[in-house]
Design an enzyme around this catalytic site. Structure first.
Site, PDB file in Angstrom:
ATOM      1  N   ASP A 110      -4.039  -0.866   4.474  1.00 29.78           N
ATOM      2  CA  ASP A 110      -4.733  -2.147   4.614  1.00 29.78           C
ATOM      3  C   ASP A 110      -5.568  -2.366   3.368  1.00 29.78           C
ATOM      4  OD1 ASP A 110      -5.615  -4.531   5.920  1.00 29.78           O
ATOM      5  OD2 ASP A 110      -7.471  -3.529   6.463  1.00 29.78           O
ATOM      6  N   SER A 111      -6.090  -3.579   3.237  1.00 29.93           N
ATOM      7  CA  SER A 111      -6.928  -3.899   2.085  1.00 29.93           C
ATOM      8  C   SER A 111      -8.256  -3.159   2.122  1.00 29.93           C
ATOM      9  CB  SER A 111      -7.180  -5.405   2.030  1.00 29.93           C
ATOM     10  OG  SER A 111      -7.844  -5.833   3.198  1.00 29.93           O
ATOM     11  N   TYR A 169      -7.776  -8.892   0.263  1.00 27.48           N
ATOM     12  CA  TYR A 169      -6.499  -9.408  -0.202  1.00 27.48           C
ATOM     13  C   TYR A 169      -6.351 -10.898   0.099  1.00 27.48           C
ATOM     14  CZ  TYR A 169      -4.471  -4.690  -0.877  1.00 27.48           C
ATOM     15  OH  TYR A 169      -4.182  -3.409  -1.301  1.00 27.48           O
ATOM     16  N   GLY A 170      -7.036 -11.368   1.125  1.00 23.17           N
ATOM     17  CA  GLY A 170      -6.783 -12.708   1.644  1.00 23.17           C
ATOM     18  C   GLY A 170      -7.114 -13.849   0.714  1.00 23.17           C
ATOM     19  N   CYS A 178      -2.254  -5.289   7.824  1.00 25.67           N
ATOM     20  CA  CYS A 178      -2.943  -6.325   7.064  1.00 25.67           C
ATOM     21  C   CYS A 178      -2.220  -7.639   7.323  1.00 25.67           C
ATOM     22  CB  CYS A 178      -2.917  -5.981   5.577  1.00 25.67           C
ATOM     23  SG  CYS A 178      -3.611  -7.241   4.492  1.00 25.67           S
ATOM     24  N   GLU A 189     -16.646  -5.382   6.592  1.00 23.99           N
ATOM     25  CA  GLU A 189     -16.708  -4.300   5.617  1.00 23.99           C
ATOM     26  C   GLU A 189     -18.148  -3.813   5.397  1.00 23.99           C
ATOM     27  OE1 GLU A 189     -14.250  -2.756   3.661  1.00 23.99           O
ATOM     28  OE2 GLU A 189     -12.681  -3.750   4.821  1.00 23.99           O
ATOM     29  N   CYS A 228      -6.236 -10.820  11.622  1.00 22.94           N
ATOM     30  CA  CYS A 228      -6.542  -9.850  10.569  1.00 22.94           C
ATOM     31  C   CYS A 228      -7.063  -8.612  11.285  1.00 22.94           C
ATOM     32  CB  CYS A 228      -7.591 -10.415   9.615  1.00 22.94           C
ATOM     33  SG  CYS A 228      -8.271  -9.210   8.449  1.00 22.94           S
ATOM     34  N   HIS A 239      -9.251  -6.617  10.605  1.00 22.22           N
ATOM     35  CA  HIS A 239     -10.709  -6.493  10.612  1.00 22.22           C
ATOM     36  C   HIS A 239     -11.336  -7.166  11.842  1.00 22.22           C
ATOM     37  CE1 HIS A 239     -10.034  -5.565   6.364  1.00 22.22           C
ATOM     38  NE2 HIS A 239     -11.298  -5.198   6.257  1.00 22.22           N
TER      39      HIS A 239
END
Length: 273
Positions: free
Chosen positions: A10-11, A42-43, A73, A151, A185, A187
């Site tokens: 994943d990012s 990445y988005g 992701c 994050e 996503c 996340h």
């Protein structure tokens, strides 16, 4: 039987929601996780950059002799699925299993999608939903602030910045009367309590991590590729930035200590050599 590990990338940290579900569904499997924490998110990147990162991340996991790769992701799954199809091991993204789960869960067919800007621009979830349920009413919203909030560990219900961002993104969907909401996503499941508080308890939240882990388990069973050694699986984590920052938040994602299992790698040097 195949005792090689499952590879997940994943990012950043969001893919740990897939790892968490894999640990629940497949406790005997070894897992290698790469979080591209040095290049997150990445988005907001161009398609060309996302494709480059997808190739590098996949190449790194292949160097770890994985038997399957999960692109945990939504951005990669939406923008670069063709790269996943070209890999020498089975690979999957999160779009199809998550969209399929939403179609199955939605009573009315009014489905909302939350995703990164790149995911929403690609319309990948919408296409899949309409393939399965053509009459569905689909509403999509890009949520560029959600990834950095997660994050940084800003996921609590009492975090004013997170709640304000959620209200800004979600109120148009609530006005449309969606009954099911895709967390597009990996996340975003960490923000599920905040999202649910804004949308109300009757809106069904579809966790991309859970849907993806279920499909992974199904495919490994079909291919007779499960690890059947009857031991607890092991996890090893790789990141492209400081491990200390990763381990602090990863502990929150997984509910376990990952300090000794995390290494930093220079992803561009390793994969471009």
């Amino acid at each position: 039987m195949d005792n090689r590990p499952i590879g997940v990338f994943d990012s950043g940290l969001g893919g740990l929601t897939v790892v968490r579900q894999l640990l629940r569904k497949l406790p005997g499997e070894d897992i290698v996780y790469f979080g591209d924490t040095g290049r997150v998110p990445y988005g907001t990147r161009s398609p060309e950059t996302i494709e480059k990162y997808t190739r590098q991340d996949s190449r790194f996991l292949l160097s770890r002799d994985v038997k399957m790769i999960i692109a945990a992701c939504g951005t990669v799954s939406s923008v670069a699925p063709h790269i996943l199809r070209e890999l020498p091991v089975p690979a999957m993204g999160v779009v199809d299993p998550t969209a399929d789960a939403a179609v199955k869960a939605s009573p009315s067919g009014r489905i909302g999608i939350l995703g990164t800007p790149a995911t929403i621009r690609s319309a990948s979830f919408e296409r899949r939903i309409r393939e399965v349920r053509p009459e569905a009413e689909v509403h999509a919203v890009a949520c560029p602030l959600f990834v950095p909030l997660v994050e940084n560990g800003w996921i609590e219900l009492d975090n004013e910045a997170t709640v304000a961002a959620a209200r800004r993104y979600l109120e148009p969907l609530a006005a449309k009367g969606v009954d099911t909401l895709i967390l597009g996503c990996t996340h975003y499941p960490l923000l599920a309590p905040v999202i649910s508080a804004v949308m109300g308890p009757d809106v069904i939240l579809v966790d991309s991590g859970e849907a993806c882990a279920a499909l992974c388990a199904e495919r490994l069973e079909q291919d007779d590729a499960l690890n059947r050694t009857k031991r607890a699986g092991m996890c090893h984590f790789y990141v492209s930035d400081l491990p200390d920052d990763f381990t602090h938040v990863a502990r929150m994602f997984l509910g376990r200590d990952v300090d000794g299992d995390t290494e930093r790698v220079d992803i561009e040097t390793l994969t471009d050599a």
